[in-house]
Enzyme design. Sequence first.
Site, short mmCIF file in Angstrom:
data_model
loop_
_atom_site.label_atom_id
_atom_site.label_comp_id
_atom_site.label_asym_id
_atom_site.label_seq_id
_atom_site.Cartn_x
_atom_site.Cartn_y
_atom_site.Cartn_z
N HIS A 169 -0.37 -5.71 0.30
CA HIS A 169 0.92 -5.23 0.85
C HIS A 169 0.77 -4.77 2.29
O HIS A 169 1.33 -5.39 3.19
CB HIS A 169 1.57 -4.12 0.00
CG HIS A 169 1.79 -4.49 -1.43
ND1 HIS A 169 2.55 -5.58 -1.79
CD2 HIS A 169 1.36 -3.93 -2.60
CE1 HIS A 169 2.59 -5.66 -3.11
NE2 HIS A 169 1.86 -4.69 -3.62
N ASP B 36 2.02 -11.25 -7.38
CA ASP B 36 2.02 -9.84 -7.77
C ASP B 36 2.80 -9.57 -9.06
O ASP B 36 2.26 -9.71 -10.15
CB ASP B 36 2.58 -9.02 -6.58
CG ASP B 36 2.46 -7.51 -6.78
OD1 ASP B 36 1.86 -7.08 -7.77
OD2 ASP B 36 2.94 -6.76 -5.92
ZN LIG Z 1 0.07 -5.23 -7.30
#
Ligand SMILES: [Zn+2]
Length: 455
Positions: A277, A328
Amino acid sequence: MTSHVTSHVTYWAEYAWLPGANGPAVERDVLIATGPGGRIVSVTADSGPCPSGAVRLGGLALPGQANAHSHAFHRALRGHVQVGSGTFWTWRDTMYRFAGTLDPDSYLELATAVYAEMALAGITAVGEFHYLHHAPGGVRYTDPNAMGEALIEAAARAGIRITLLDTCYLSSGFGAEPTRPQLRFSDGDAEAWAVRADALKPREHARIGAAIHSVRAVPAEQLGTIAEWADERQAPLHVHLSEQTAENDACLAAHGVTPTRLLADHGALGPRTSAVHATHLTEEDVRLLADTSTTICMCPTTERDLADGIGPARALASAGCPISLGSDSHAVIDPWEEARALELDERLRTRTRGHWTANALLRAGGEDGHASIGWPEAGRIEAGALADFTVIALDTVRTAGPPARLGAEIAVFAASAADVRHVVVGGRQVVRDGRHLLVADVPGALRASIGALSG
Ligand SMILES: [Zn+2]
């Protein structure tokens, strides 16, 4: 991978995206000979018509895509978490409810279906960020790695490679005791995590890496234990980093530094590390990540789904960080969508175009993505590399029209997972004509395994 079955197959691709002295380009009539160890023996462009004895692959061959950040069980949340509104944290409560219902048998079924969905989307290797270790309440299974072993077996059944990024998750936040759902994640301390992780062994299709769940979930004084474990094994080390501003605020309050600085101070950044991220960074954070050659794993479809924000991927890449991509939370599983989102999100943010070329985006899913999860010998269609490639159709409603020489642009900016026609992993064909050859009914497998969880 299964060299005893299909080694030494020669494939003939109508088109292939190949590396070249002047950068990658689309070539035609490409013979790809595979051999021992599931590797590519030779690649020959302009080879003429498909010879007898070769397997014909219509469409454009691209390197198999690495999905560098996955939590397989999040696939069960699809749809459920789109009802009404909520926040990242209410989303997490729903995720914990599903996590609470899984055991090694049901996780094997679910993950097999999810990895089969990945294969159908063109993904040939997954980095599984795995923290659901123990039974409810934190009770150890007879084999303390039963859940991780289920994931390794699931990848084998789905015909893809896996790096099991065994995740240390100890705290509900900066030293606080784990909450009840989090007891399943915790080994107690990093030393106990290391002992358990040591028992995991690599296979032909599986490698073992480490992960720090986040600076929230591992007390600062224990970060070094995990970093050293990965160092000793030269294994990949992944960590969720600054996805939410709340994490930055809490880290500053607890330690007086940003999460990036905290990781750097404990030896957790470096060329084998992938920061996942990296959405909310300071300029110093960007410098620290670049100076240590840390890879940034962007998960754009999840980041947009969770309203995280748009991370400074272009600034990080320009500063020297390789970029990888992950699905994810599996709001969708589509590596082409992840790739284009990197560029398109940046366009929206800056109101200018042209931050990444299609070739650069394919590198994020290919070569750099594989390096991020510890398979540096994959992600390129060239002699010596692992024979992992994916073929997208150029004759569907989404892809027909442009000339094949624009194949990279078509793949990244127009194609979807539904356009994937063939997938080869380790020289073995796993998907043929859009059909998974090992998992007969992937939608049925998803329906059954997810239905069993939600009742
Ligand atoms: Zn994750």
